[in-house]
Write an enzyme that holds these catalytic residues in place. Structure first.
Site, mmCIF file in Angstrom:
data_model
loop_
_atom_site.group_PDB
_atom_site.id
_atom_site.type_symbol
_atom_site.label_atom_id
_atom_site.label_comp_id
_atom_site.label_asym_id
_atom_site.label_seq_id
_atom_site.Cartn_x
_atom_site.Cartn_y
_atom_site.Cartn_z
ATOM 1 N N HIS A 119 33.253 45.156 46.621
ATOM 2 C CA HIS A 119 33.926 43.840 46.564
ATOM 3 C C HIS A 119 33.233 42.856 47.517
ATOM 4 C CE1 HIS A 119 37.316 44.815 44.012
ATOM 5 N NE2 HIS A 119 37.594 45.887 44.733
ATOM 6 N N THR A 155 35.590 48.944 48.284
ATOM 7 C CA THR A 155 35.780 47.756 49.124
ATOM 8 C C THR A 155 34.436 47.125 49.472
ATOM 9 O OG1 THR A 155 37.758 48.734 50.056
ATOM 10 C CG2 THR A 155 36.773 46.944 51.316
ATOM 11 N N LEU A 198 48.338 54.305 44.793
ATOM 12 C CA LEU A 198 47.228 53.970 45.690
ATOM 13 C C LEU A 198 46.397 52.818 45.135
ATOM 14 C CD1 LEU A 198 45.544 55.294 48.231
ATOM 15 C CD2 LEU A 198 43.921 55.764 46.392
ATOM 16 N N TYR A 234 48.945 53.602 51.626
ATOM 17 C CA TYR A 234 47.879 52.798 52.223
ATOM 18 C C TYR A 234 47.187 53.650 53.287
ATOM 19 C CZ TYR A 234 45.692 48.782 54.607
ATOM 20 O OH TYR A 234 44.803 47.917 55.179
HETATM 21 P P1 NAD Z 1 37.412 52.944 41.316
HETATM 22 O O1 NAD Z 1 37.531 51.517 40.987
HETATM 23 O O2 NAD Z 1 36.064 53.563 41.467
HETATM 24 O O3 NAD Z 1 38.229 53.819 40.251
HETATM 25 C C1 NAD Z 1 39.193 53.302 39.402
HETATM 26 C C2 NAD Z 1 39.000 53.971 38.052
HETATM 27 O O4 NAD Z 1 40.041 53.538 37.190
HETATM 28 C C3 NAD Z 1 37.665 53.608 37.391
HETATM 29 O O5 NAD Z 1 36.912 54.773 37.137
HETATM 30 C C4 NAD Z 1 38.118 52.890 36.123
HETATM 31 O O6 NAD Z 1 37.240 53.135 35.025
HETATM 32 C C5 NAD Z 1 39.505 53.511 35.905
HETATM 33 N N1 NAD Z 1 40.318 52.788 34.925
HETATM 34 C C6 NAD Z 1 40.210 51.501 34.503
HETATM 35 N N2 NAD Z 1 41.102 51.266 33.514
HETATM 36 C C7 NAD Z 1 41.796 52.416 33.325
HETATM 37 C C8 NAD Z 1 42.854 52.782 32.443
HETATM 38 N N3 NAD Z 1 43.389 51.920 31.577
HETATM 39 N N4 NAD Z 1 43.323 54.051 32.512
HETATM 40 C C9 NAD Z 1 42.799 54.936 33.398
HETATM 41 N N5 NAD Z 1 41.787 54.633 34.244
HETATM 42 C C10 NAD Z 1 41.306 53.384 34.211
HETATM 43 O O7 NAD Z 1 38.237 53.142 42.648
HETATM 44 P P2 NAD Z 1 38.364 54.313 43.746
HETATM 45 O O8 NAD Z 1 37.386 54.044 44.832
HETATM 46 O O9 NAD Z 1 38.391 55.654 43.130
HETATM 47 O O10 NAD Z 1 39.802 53.915 44.281
HETATM 48 C C11 NAD Z 1 40.932 54.043 43.429
HETATM 49 C C12 NAD Z 1 41.889 52.881 43.576
HETATM 50 O O11 NAD Z 1 42.492 52.939 44.875
HETATM 51 C C13 NAD Z 1 41.262 51.499 43.485
HETATM 52 O O12 NAD Z 1 42.176 50.626 42.849
HETATM 53 C C14 NAD Z 1 41.093 51.096 44.936
HETATM 54 O O13 NAD Z 1 41.080 49.675 45.104
HETATM 55 C C15 NAD Z 1 42.317 51.702 45.547
HETATM 56 N N6 NAD Z 1 42.258 52.025 46.973
HETATM 57 C C16 NAD Z 1 43.424 51.905 47.654
HETATM 58 C C17 NAD Z 1 43.485 52.274 48.991
HETATM 59 C C18 NAD Z 1 44.768 52.185 49.719
HETATM 60 O O14 NAD Z 1 44.780 52.449 50.941
HETATM 61 N N7 NAD Z 1 45.866 51.872 49.022
HETATM 62 C C19 NAD Z 1 42.334 52.741 49.640
HETATM 63 C C20 NAD Z 1 41.144 52.867 48.902
HETATM 64 C C21 NAD Z 1 41.130 52.518 47.560
#
Ligand code: NAD
Ligand code: ZN
Length: 342
Positions: free
Chosen positions: A43, A40, A262, A287
């Protein structure tokens, strides 16, 4: 005090002198010791479309931290100077139906620290006492600084029963990687994680994944054969936000499989609902963290020896924050932690 401020509506963050935060009667003032950089924050740093419509400027950003209690408001009796604490990043209203029922993670009016209100990338932060988590004595402070994303991993990983189950995690970002030891702790059999980033797949192997699969070179049907699986994964943890990862998960679940979601897609994401219906899949959105059951589970698993240390790959002094954000942007990193102690 020094703080990392989103000072201008453009790419970047600015290290500035800002006033120390005010401490209301229900607040706890914390001297920040270490902070984690979240996706975040990246971003916000990059100033993408989501950040532009969400983040007020100027604002101190950041929400993953550990620190030491410095002082407390007049109504606060549970926290004392010197205690090592983190804070839940979601400040809830306390008045909506879910809050009143004790389901605070389902609050309809959640406000995010470092997103909608002053954040933690600063020498001091003031937060409501209802958001403070007291760490046990001797906690590893680097690990304590990433309780917020660890909580995302735990909340998602424990959304469904894992004992004896085969678990598929899509996305080996820091959160996906942290979910590996959690589902293993909860008794999973095979834990397969996918990504397209070899650096992160290596980290996932270090964290105990049965198989860490680069989906650019291997497909999940072959992985299932390799592991002697016949009917698909029992539990799916979608942690990439990537549509093709999600579709491959749907295609590789067993009948009756359960998926916790997530990862945040960048926009609307199509899905073949026939596969959900005829395979009787369960999908659950996740979330944040449960207040405070997830926090309790995190603390207890660490106390039982769960090791998160390998996920922290980069450490910088806060004045070198640009290097931290560069590491995040490169993708060649696990968690990046900034030190505010000196
Ligand atoms: P991140 O962006 O570091 O990790 C996402 C990973 O997905 C990356 O390593 C990327 O290379 C991989 N990826 C891309 N394409 C792919 C594919 N086709 N197959 C498999 N993997 C692929 O994010 P993070 O900090 O580890 O967080 C994980 C996710 O959770 C993110 O989408 C983030 O926005 C989300 N998030 C959600 C919440 C919530 O409360 N819902 C909170 C925090 C983060
Ligand atoms: Zn509420």
């Amino acid at each position: 005090m020094k703080a990392l401020v989103k000072a201008h509506a453009e790419r970047g963050l600015w290290l500035q002198d800002v006033p120390e935060p005010e401490v209301g009667i229900n607040d706890v003032l914390i001297k920040v010791r270490k902070t984690g950089i979240c996706g975040t924050d990246l971003h916000i740093y990059k100033w993408d479309a989501w950040a532009q419509k969400t983040i007020p400027v100027p604002m101190v950003v950041g929400h993953e931290f550990v620190g030491e209690v410095v002082s407390v408001g007049a109504n606060v009796s549970d926290f004392h100077p010197g205690e090592i604490v983190s804070a839940e990043g979601h400040v809830v209203c306390g008045r909506c139906r879910n809050c009143l029922a004790g389901r605070r993670h389902l609050c309809k009016d959640t406000v995010g620290i470092g997103v909608n209100r002053t954040g933690a990338f600063a020498e001091y932060i003031s937060v409501p006492m209802t958001n403070v988590w007291h760490h046990r004595e001797g906690v590893d402070e680097e690990v304590a600084s990433i309780f917020d994303p660890f909580g995302n991993a735990v909340h998602t990983a424990l959304a469904f029963e894992c004992l004896g189950e085969d678990v598929l995690i899509t996305g080996a970002g820091p959160i996906g990687i942290m979910a590996i030891p959690v589902v293993k702790h909860a008794g999973a059999r095979h834990v397969v994680i996918t990504d397209v980033n070899e650096y992160r797949l290596d980290l996932a192997r270090q964290m105990g994944a049965t198989l860490a699969v680069n989906v650019q070179t291997q497909n999940l049907a072959d992985v299932q054969k390799q592991l002697g699986m016949k009917e698909g994964f029992d539990v799916g943890l979608e942690m990439s936000g990537n549509a093709s990862a999600f579709h491959s998960m749907i295609d590789n679940m067993c009948h009756g499989g359960k998926i916790a979601m997530l990862g945040i897609p960048s926009g609307p994401m199509a899905i073949d609902w026939n596969k959900v219906i005829f395979n009787m899949l369960t999908l659950k959105g996740i979330y944040g963290r449960e207040m405070y059951e997830t926090w309790y589970q995190m603390s207890v698993m660490l106390e039982c020896g769960l090791n998160l240390k390998p996920v922290i790959t980069h450490r910088f002094h806060y004045t070198d924050f640009e290097q931290g954000f560069a590491a995040m942007e490169s993708g060649h990193c696990g968690k990046v932690v900034l030190d505010w102690t000196t």
